[in-house]
Write a protein that holds these residues in place. Structure first.
Motif, PDB file in Angstrom:
ATOM      1  N   ASP A 107      60.093   1.955 -27.370  1.00 37.74           N
ATOM      2  CA  ASP A 107      59.534   3.246 -27.793  1.00 37.74           C
ATOM      3  C   ASP A 107      60.115   3.675 -29.142  1.00 37.74           C
ATOM      4  OD1 ASP A 107      58.040   3.395 -25.459  1.00 37.74           O
ATOM      5  OD2 ASP A 107      59.586   4.545 -24.393  1.00 37.74           O
ATOM      6  N   ALA A 108      61.404   3.432 -29.328  1.00 37.62           N
ATOM      7  CA  ALA A 108      62.043   3.780 -30.598  1.00 37.62           C
ATOM      8  C   ALA A 108      61.458   2.936 -31.731  1.00 37.62           C
ATOM      9  CB  ALA A 108      63.555   3.576 -30.513  1.00 37.62           C
ATOM     10  N   ALA A 109      61.184   1.676 -31.441  1.00 38.42           N
ATOM     11  CA  ALA A 109      60.589   0.800 -32.443  1.00 38.42           C
ATOM     12  C   ALA A 109      59.206   1.312 -32.843  1.00 38.42           C
ATOM     13  CB  ALA A 109      60.507  -0.636 -31.914  1.00 38.42           C
ATOM     14  N   LYS A 110      58.406   1.686 -31.864  1.00 35.50           N
ATOM     15  CA  LYS A 110      57.067   2.206 -32.148  1.00 35.50           C
ATOM     16  C   LYS A 110      57.130   3.512 -32.933  1.00 35.50           C
ATOM     17  CE  LYS A 110      54.910   0.144 -28.117  1.00 35.50           C
ATOM     18  NZ  LYS A 110      54.653   0.380 -26.704  1.00 35.50           N
ATOM     19  N   ALA A 111      58.066   4.362 -32.584  1.00 40.12           N
ATOM     20  CA  ALA A 111      58.177   5.683 -33.214  1.00 40.12           C
ATOM     21  C   ALA A 111      58.687   5.604 -34.654  1.00 40.12           C
ATOM     22  CB  ALA A 111      59.098   6.585 -32.392  1.00 40.12           C
ATOM     23  N   THR A 112      59.387   4.518 -34.991  1.00 41.48           N
ATOM     24  CA  THR A 112      60.021   4.437 -36.310  1.00 41.48           C
ATOM     25  C   THR A 112      59.446   3.373 -37.226  1.00 41.48           C
ATOM     26  OG1 THR A 112      61.696   2.870 -35.523  1.00 41.48           O
ATOM     27  CG2 THR A 112      62.217   5.233 -35.353  1.00 41.48           C
ATOM     28  N   GLY A 113      58.714   2.420 -36.669  1.00 42.28           N
ATOM     29  CA  GLY A 113      58.231   1.317 -37.479  1.00 42.28           C
ATOM     30  C   GLY A 113      59.298   0.265 -37.738  1.00 42.28           C
ATOM     31  N   VAL A 114      60.401   0.343 -37.013  1.00 45.48           N
ATOM     32  CA  VAL A 114      61.487  -0.639 -37.110  1.00 45.48           C
ATOM     33  C   VAL A 114      61.424  -1.488 -35.846  1.00 45.48           C
ATOM     34  CG1 VAL A 114      63.990  -0.974 -37.261  1.00 45.48           C
ATOM     35  CG2 VAL A 114      62.922   0.964 -38.432  1.00 45.48           C
ATOM     36  N   SER A 115      61.335  -2.790 -35.992  1.00 44.79           N
ATOM     37  CA  SER A 115      61.221  -3.649 -34.806  1.00 44.79           C
ATOM     38  C   SER A 115      62.476  -3.562 -33.937  1.00 44.79           C
ATOM     39  CB  SER A 115      60.991  -5.103 -35.215  1.00 44.79           C
ATOM     40  OG  SER A 115      62.163  -5.645 -35.795  1.00 44.79           O
ATOM     41  N   ALA A 116      62.301  -3.846 -32.665  1.00 49.51           N
ATOM     42  CA  ALA A 116      63.437  -3.847 -31.741  1.00 49.51           C
ATOM     43  C   ALA A 116      64.498  -4.845 -32.206  1.00 49.51           C
ATOM     44  CB  ALA A 116      62.971  -4.173 -30.323  1.00 49.51           C
ATOM     45  N   LYS A 117      64.047  -5.978 -32.721  1.00 47.48           N
ATOM     46  CA  LYS A 117      64.982  -6.984 -33.222  1.00 47.48           C
ATOM     47  C   LYS A 117      65.817  -6.419 -34.371  1.00 47.48           C
ATOM     48  CE  LYS A 117      65.113 -11.669 -35.090  1.00 47.48           C
ATOM     49  NZ  LYS A 117      64.342 -12.862 -35.426  1.00 47.48           N
ATOM     50  N   MET A 118      65.182  -5.696 -35.298  1.00 41.22           N
ATOM     51  CA  MET A 118      65.922  -5.113 -36.422  1.00 41.22           C
ATOM     52  C   MET A 118      66.847  -3.992 -35.952  1.00 41.22           C
ATOM     53  SD  MET A 118      65.507  -6.910 -39.026  1.00 41.22           S
ATOM     54  CE  MET A 118      66.480  -5.883 -40.091  1.00 41.22           C
ATOM     55  N   ILE A 119      66.422  -3.217 -34.965  1.00 39.62           N
ATOM     56  CA  ILE A 119      67.296  -2.169 -34.433  1.00 39.62           C
ATOM     57  C   ILE A 119      68.571  -2.811 -33.899  1.00 39.62           C
ATOM     58  CG2 ILE A 119      67.576  -0.414 -32.642  1.00 39.62           C
ATOM     59  CD1 ILE A 119      64.529   0.155 -32.947  1.00 39.62           C
ATOM     60  N   ARG A 120      68.418  -3.884 -33.126  1.00 40.83           N
ATOM     61  CA  ARG A 120      69.596  -4.587 -32.594  1.00 40.83           C
ATOM     62  C   ARG A 120      70.461  -5.130 -33.740  1.00 40.83           C
ATOM     63  NH1 ARG A 120      65.673  -7.145 -29.686  1.00 40.83           N
ATOM     64  NH2 ARG A 120      65.157  -6.096 -27.747  1.00 40.83           N
ATOM     65  N   HIS A 121      69.808  -5.672 -34.769  1.00 37.70           N
ATOM     66  CA  HIS A 121      70.549  -6.198 -35.919  1.00 37.70           C
ATOM     67  C   HIS A 121      71.335  -5.075 -36.600  1.00 37.70           C
ATOM     68  CE1 HIS A 121      71.548  -8.522 -39.459  1.00 37.70           C
ATOM     69  NE2 HIS A 121      70.961  -7.613 -40.223  1.00 37.70           N
ATOM     70  N   TYR A 122      70.701  -3.939 -36.827  1.00 39.81           N
ATOM     71  CA  TYR A 122      71.388  -2.808 -37.457  1.00 39.81           C
ATOM     72  C   TYR A 122      72.586  -2.360 -36.621  1.00 39.81           C
ATOM     73  CZ  TYR A 122      67.247  -2.346 -40.479  1.00 39.81           C
ATOM     74  OH  TYR A 122      66.227  -2.560 -41.372  1.00 39.81           O
ATOM     75  N   GLU A 123      72.454  -2.428 -35.314  1.00 39.98           N
ATOM     76  CA  GLU A 123      73.587  -2.099 -34.443  1.00 39.98           C
ATOM     77  C   GLU A 123      74.702  -3.130 -34.609  1.00 39.98           C
ATOM     78  OE1 GLU A 123      71.905  -1.925 -30.503  1.00 39.98           O
ATOM     79  OE2 GLU A 123      70.720  -0.135 -30.978  1.00 39.98           O
ATOM     80  N   THR A 124      74.337  -4.397 -34.645  1.00 35.70           N
ATOM     81  CA  THR A 124      75.314  -5.479 -34.756  1.00 35.70           C
ATOM     82  C   THR A 124      76.107  -5.401 -36.050  1.00 35.70           C
ATOM     83  OG1 THR A 124      73.940  -6.937 -33.412  1.00 35.70           O
ATOM     84  CG2 THR A 124      75.608  -7.998 -34.759  1.00 35.70           C
ATOM     85  N   VAL A 125      75.435  -5.093 -37.161  1.00 42.46           N
ATOM     86  CA  VAL A 125      76.129  -5.059 -38.460  1.00 42.46           C
ATOM     87  C   VAL A 125      76.783  -3.711 -38.738  1.00 42.46           C
ATOM     88  CG1 VAL A 125      74.666  -6.861 -39.460  1.00 42.46           C
ATOM     89  CG2 VAL A 125      74.055  -4.455 -39.801  1.00 42.46           C
ATOM     90  N   GLY A 126      76.674  -2.775 -37.799  1.00 37.39           N
ATOM     91  CA  GLY A 126      77.351  -1.499 -37.944  1.00 37.39           C
ATOM     92  C   GLY A 126      76.608  -0.473 -38.785  1.00 37.39           C
ATOM     93  N   LEU A 127      75.354  -0.731 -39.086  1.00 37.44           N
ATOM     94  CA  LEU A 127      74.558   0.231 -39.850  1.00 37.44           C
ATOM     95  C   LEU A 127      74.099   1.372 -38.962  1.00 37.44           C
ATOM     96  CD1 LEU A 127      73.227   0.816 -42.598  1.00 37.44           C
ATOM     97  CD2 LEU A 127      71.251  -0.478 -41.803  1.00 37.44           C
ATOM     98  N   PHE A 128      73.860   1.050 -37.733  1.00 31.31           N
ATOM     99  CA  PHE A 128      73.341   2.007 -36.762  1.00 31.31           C
ATOM    100  C   PHE A 128      74.255   1.969 -35.540  1.00 31.31           C
ATOM    101  CE2 PHE A 128      70.226   3.138 -33.388  1.00 31.31           C
ATOM    102  CZ  PHE A 128      69.808   4.348 -33.887  1.00 31.31           C
ATOM    103  N   PRO A 129      74.693   3.131 -35.051  1.00 31.77           N
ATOM    104  CA  PRO A 129      75.646   3.123 -33.932  1.00 31.77           C
ATOM    105  C   PRO A 129      75.030   2.607 -32.633  1.00 31.77           C
ATOM    106  CG  PRO A 129      74.923   5.358 -34.404  1.00 31.77           C
ATOM    107  CD  PRO A 129      74.332   4.482 -35.467  1.00 31.77           C
ATOM    108  N   GLN A 130      75.871   2.045 -31.814  1.00 30.51           N
ATOM    109  CA  GLN A 130      75.422   1.599 -30.493  1.00 30.51           C
ATOM    110  C   GLN A 130      74.921   2.824 -29.720  1.00 30.51           C
ATOM    111  OE1 GLN A 130      75.473  -1.563 -29.059  1.00 30.51           O
ATOM    112  NE2 GLN A 130      76.071  -2.384 -31.042  1.00 30.51           N
TER     113      GLN A 130
END
Length: 130
Positions: free
Chosen positions: A5-28
């Motif tokens: 749902d977050a991916a749909k609402a933002t246009g950011v794929s679920a894979k990229m959301i996980r990547h952003y979390e992994t690299v510390g750009l986006f908090p867990q």
């Protein structure tokens, strides 16, 4: 909302959301008892910010800086402007590099006969390694 749902609402794929979390750009995010990620409006707003910055070509490192400035209500706009101006300079250099590549390739294409013979200046240039 879940990651889909977050991916749909933002246009950011679920894979990229996980990547952003992994690299510390986006908090867990908070997780349910079953381990599913849960996102609220703040996380969605942050993901939209990240997507907009990526659409403008900012690197992940630059986005980290922009996020820090965005979240700092005591920031000066000067700091943001300096970061954006540095990015403009990088983009201008990339444009020059692309124009140079295009001119070189156009020259090589023009020099190539494009017939049934094997000689080809494009291949010759690529094989020279410089």
């Amino acid at each position: 909302m879940n990651i889909g749902d977050a991916a749909k609402a933002t246009g950011v794929s679920a894979k990229m959301i996980r990547h952003y979390e992994t690299v510390g750009l986006f908090p867990q995010p908070h997780r349910t008892d079953a381990g599913y990620r849960q996102y609220g409006e703040n996380e969605v707003h942050t993901l939209r910010f990240i997507r907009q910055a990526r659409d403008l070509g900012f690197s992940l490192e630059q986005i980290k800086g922009l996020l820090a400035l965005w979240q700092n209500r005591r920031r000066s706009s000067r700091q943001v402007k300096v970061l954006a101006q540095a990015h403009i300079a990088e983009l201008e250099q990339k444009v020059r590099d692309l124009e140079s590549m295009k001119a070189t390739l156009e020259h090589l294409v023009h020099a190539c006969h494009g017939d049934d013979r094997p000689d080809c200046p494009i291949i010759d240039s690529l094989s020279q390694g410089h």
